[in-house]
Enzyme design. Structure first.
Site, short mmCIF file in Angstrom:
data_model
loop_
_atom_site.label_atom_id
_atom_site.label_comp_id
_atom_site.label_asym_id
_atom_site.label_seq_id
_atom_site.Cartn_x
_atom_site.Cartn_y
_atom_site.Cartn_z
N LEU A 105 0.88 -1.17 0.00
CA LEU A 105 0.00 0.00 0.00
C LEU A 105 0.92 1.22 0.00
CD1 LEU A 105 -2.72 -0.94 2.69
CD2 LEU A 105 -2.94 -1.01 0.19
N ASP A 106 0.50 2.28 -0.70
CA ASP A 106 1.31 3.49 -0.74
C ASP A 106 1.46 4.07 0.67
OD1 ASP A 106 1.34 3.22 -3.48
OD2 ASP A 106 -0.32 4.62 -3.79
N LYS A 107 2.46 4.94 0.83
CA LYS A 107 2.72 5.54 2.14
C LYS A 107 1.47 6.26 2.67
CE LYS A 107 5.97 8.57 4.49
NZ LYS A 107 7.16 9.40 4.39
N HIS A 190 0.40 1.93 -7.72
CA HIS A 190 -0.49 3.11 -7.69
C HIS A 190 -1.75 2.89 -8.55
CE1 HIS A 190 2.62 5.20 -5.68
NE2 HIS A 190 3.26 5.69 -6.70
N LYS A 193 -4.97 5.16 -7.98
CA LYS A 193 -4.66 6.57 -8.28
C LYS A 193 -4.52 6.77 -9.79
CE LYS A 193 -2.37 7.30 -3.88
NZ LYS A 193 -1.09 7.22 -3.19
#
Ligand code: URA
Length: 247
Positions: A105-107, A190, A193
């Site tokens: 998972l992204d930051k 990502h 997004k």
């Protein structure tokens, strides 16, 4: 795979107590191996053959461990990093040194992250051939429309090489900022997004709510974790055993 361990390590790994506490229990004669009291912490036990009891209760060795973490924003999905806090820093159960996060998972993304040392299950869940579903809730800048729902369902063309698999987009509220839920069946970098970018919108907050049969426990605050229940683990294993492996 290693099957033989020191008695004190075995008991500490199974969270019977700290290494010091279990050494004391062993020396006090509280621990038996195959019915015989063993008072030496360094005694070697075989996890496949030996039967251990502590205070009269069976202590069965579990090779694999599984945790559900509610990942908070601001923490990176990695096992260790010199400068930034990682998801594994949040797992205070330090007896296991072989834990890793399943997927990324992204930051700035929150939500469900499975942490385990079971490489085979992780491989199954992440395999592009298995199409394991992932449900996300997102806050999106811009008004998400029925046309976007249709484009997501058809499979968005992301670039020359990648057309996303059909995804289910559900609009919870639409306006200058929209709230949506999205189910995807792959896990590219990502991905959510980039899918909204492809329809001219920007994700401003993202949270994963489920992966396959595993759903984020709503009682876990960001940063909290708990072991998977037997049911959760069985359902997840059954899912990967029965998933479509054609694509
Ligand atoms: N898609 C994203 O864009 N980010 C995540 O962290 C997960 C899915």
């Amino acid at each position: 795979m290693k099957t033989s361990f020191r008695l004190d390590k075995y008991l500490a790994d199974m969270a019977v107590g700290t290494r010091t506490e279990v050494k004391n229990m062993i020396r006090k004669g509280l621990v038996t191996v195959n019915g015989e009291v063993i008072r030496r912490p360094e005694y070697k036990v075989d996890i496949e053959k030996d039967r251990l009891q502590c205070g009269g209760r069976d202590v069965v060795y579990q090779t694999h461990v599984y945790y559900m973490l509610n990942k908070p924003s601001g923490v990176i999905t990695a096992t260790n990093d010199k400068r930034q806090k990682t998801v594994l820093d949040l797992i205070t159960d330090k007896e296991r040194k072989d834990l890793f996060p399943v997927g990324r998972l992204d930051k700035d993304t929150e939500g469900l992250l499975l942490i385990t040392n079971d490489g085979e299950l992780a491989h199954q869940l992440l395999s592009p051939k298995k199409h394991v579903s992932k449900l996300y809730r997102a806050l999106v800048e811009g008004c998400v429309t029925d046309e976007d729902v249709k484009l997501f369902a058809e499979g968005l063309k992301m670039d020359e090489e990648w057309t996303a698999l059909p995804a289910e987009l559900k609009i919870l509220s639409a306006g200058p900022e929209s709230e949506v839920e999205v189910i995807i069946y792959e896990g590219k970098f990502h991905q959510i997004k980039r899918m909204f970018e492809a329809v001219g919108k920007k994700v401003v907050a993202l949270k994963r709510l489920s992966m396959g049969t595993l759903q984020l426990d709503g009682s876990l605050q960001p940063g909290e974790y708990r072991p998977l229940t037997t049911d959760e683990l069985e359902q997840l294993t059954a899912l990967t055993d029965h998933m479509d492996t054609k694509g």
